[in-house]
Design a protein around this motif. Sequence first.
Motif, mmCIF file in Angstrom:
data_model
loop_
_atom_site.group_PDB
_atom_site.id
_atom_site.type_symbol
_atom_site.label_atom_id
_atom_site.label_comp_id
_atom_site.label_asym_id
_atom_site.label_seq_id
_atom_site.Cartn_x
_atom_site.Cartn_y
_atom_site.Cartn_z
ATOM 1 N N VAL A 218 -1.490 -6.541 4.237
ATOM 2 C CA VAL A 218 -2.081 -7.604 5.050
ATOM 3 C C VAL A 218 -2.308 -7.123 6.479
ATOM 4 O O VAL A 218 -3.382 -7.332 7.069
ATOM 5 C CB VAL A 218 -1.179 -8.853 5.027
ATOM 6 N N LEU A 219 -1.307 -6.458 7.083
ATOM 7 C CA LEU A 219 -1.454 -5.960 8.453
ATOM 8 C C LEU A 219 -2.601 -4.964 8.557
ATOM 9 O O LEU A 219 -3.354 -4.964 9.533
ATOM 10 C CB LEU A 219 -0.155 -5.290 8.917
ATOM 11 N N HIS A 221 -5.370 -4.884 6.802
ATOM 12 C CA HIS A 221 -6.648 -5.589 6.790
ATOM 13 C C HIS A 221 -6.859 -6.410 8.063
ATOM 14 O O HIS A 221 -7.992 -6.504 8.564
ATOM 15 C CB HIS A 221 -6.734 -6.491 5.554
ATOM 16 N N VAL A 222 -5.795 -7.002 8.588
ATOM 17 C CA VAL A 222 -5.912 -7.772 9.830
ATOM 18 C C VAL A 222 -6.323 -6.855 10.977
ATOM 19 O O VAL A 222 -7.150 -7.232 11.825
ATOM 20 C CB VAL A 222 -4.582 -8.480 10.151
ATOM 21 N N CYS A 223 -5.767 -5.641 11.021
ATOM 22 C CA CYS A 223 -6.088 -4.712 12.109
ATOM 23 C C CYS A 223 -7.458 -4.064 11.927
ATOM 24 O O CYS A 223 -8.127 -3.728 12.905
ATOM 25 C CB CYS A 223 -4.999 -3.643 12.221
ATOM 26 N N GLU A 224 -7.874 -3.880 10.687
ATOM 27 C CA GLU A 224 -9.193 -3.293 10.448
ATOM 28 C C GLU A 224 -10.310 -4.274 10.776
ATOM 29 O O GLU A 224 -11.391 -3.868 11.212
ATOM 30 C CB GLU A 224 -9.306 -2.844 8.986
ATOM 31 N N ASP A 225 -10.042 -5.541 10.577
ATOM 32 C CA ASP A 225 -11.066 -6.560 10.828
ATOM 33 C C ASP A 225 -10.433 -7.734 11.576
ATOM 34 O O ASP A 225 -10.201 -8.803 11.003
ATOM 35 C CB ASP A 225 -11.666 -7.032 9.499
ATOM 36 N N PRO A 226 -10.126 -7.551 12.860
ATOM 37 C CA PRO A 226 -9.414 -8.583 13.623
ATOM 38 C C PRO A 226 -10.158 -9.918 13.627
ATOM 39 O O PRO A 226 -11.355 -9.972 13.860
ATOM 40 C CB PRO A 226 -9.335 -7.991 15.037
ATOM 41 N N PHE A 300 -1.696 1.207 12.789
ATOM 42 C CA PHE A 300 -1.685 0.473 11.522
ATOM 43 C C PHE A 300 -2.866 0.867 10.639
ATOM 44 O O PHE A 300 -2.713 1.045 9.426
ATOM 45 C CB PHE A 300 -1.701 -1.031 11.785
ATOM 46 N N THR A 301 -4.050 0.998 11.216
ATOM 47 C CA THR A 301 -5.223 1.329 10.394
ATOM 48 C C THR A 301 -5.156 2.760 9.867
ATOM 49 O O THR A 301 -5.754 3.060 8.830
ATOM 50 C CB THR A 301 -6.525 1.128 11.192
ATOM 51 N N SER A 302 -4.418 3.627 10.575
ATOM 52 C CA SER A 302 -4.318 5.020 10.117
ATOM 53 C C SER A 302 -3.455 5.159 8.867
ATOM 54 O O SER A 302 -3.434 6.219 8.242
ATOM 55 C CB SER A 302 -3.740 5.897 11.231
ATOM 56 N N THR A 303 -2.762 4.081 8.496
ATOM 57 C CA THR A 303 -1.885 4.142 7.320
ATOM 58 C C THR A 303 -2.610 3.729 6.044
ATOM 59 O O THR A 303 -1.964 3.582 5.004
ATOM 60 C CB THR A 303 -0.667 3.221 7.520
#
Length: 317
Positions: A218-219, A221-226, A300-303
């Motif tokens: 969830v984190l 996706h939230v960080c990839e598309d705020p 977060f997105t790098s993970t």
Amino acid sequence: MSDRIVLSSPAQVIAHIPQLLGFHPSNDLVLLFLSHHANTLQCTVRMDVDVPLVEVQRVVHRLATQTGEGRLLVVAYPDSIESWMSAPLRREVSSLDDVFAQVDVAVSDVLVVCQGRWWSALCTDQSCCPPEGRPIPHPADTSVAVSREVALDEYALRPDEALTRIDMTVIADSLPMDLADRADRALTLLTQLPDAVSPTLRAELGVLLQDVNVRDWVLLHVCEDPDSVVVDALVDLALTSPEVLRPRLAATAAAALYATTGRTIGVRALLTHADGETLAHLVETSIDMCVPPDTVRDLFTSTRSAVQARVTPRASA
């Protein structure tokens, strides 16, 4: 709303430092890093008041590297006048501008708070800074108090009685067995959350997010598309959830809120409800070390590859 605090006077700074730190400083040295062209607080660092000047230089250099050129406001909290007189910083106070000039940091002031009074170590105008100092103001006497209280009210707990009455064990037993299905279900519920789905579905999302794999999915996706609506919905879920679910939900909401908005006051309020959560420690450390929200979001997105390998191993193979 924005949680950035704008400072307009030394008295205002001193009145609110305990709230910024979460405790009343004693025998401490507080470094407030300000934006270069306005009295806007970027980050706050605490050190021992008797720390060697070279260690202060090291910390200031790191802050300048992370946030760019700026200005430094130093506030010392010695236990006594005698301890301040022997502090390394006091002996070098007149040369601090030269010390920090090499990293493009200007010293705005050096304030001393001791025995219920404060004064500037740089000011020689007795009409401004009398020898006996000035009384420490109460936060309510400054304009920042109003906006800060509004912000903290926004992040106050408000448990939902309907959620409290739900048996979380029954919810957990009804979840899909497959991790990928649970992760996708959490994302689906999250997009519905702003539309005030039923307490049962809110409870289901809260239980799903107790799984760190689902939480990380969830984190990501939230960080990839705020989406501020989705982030605010996560915050609302954390603040209305029953105590058994709250720590992990609060840590998740704090991470999403800081990474996408940088609202430090709201984030710190959420972190007080996230005891024992490793993610909460990561977020708190990021704030204390002045790591920009964009950098945390990039972390977060790098993970993605690692998280996807855990959640959907067949698709990642």
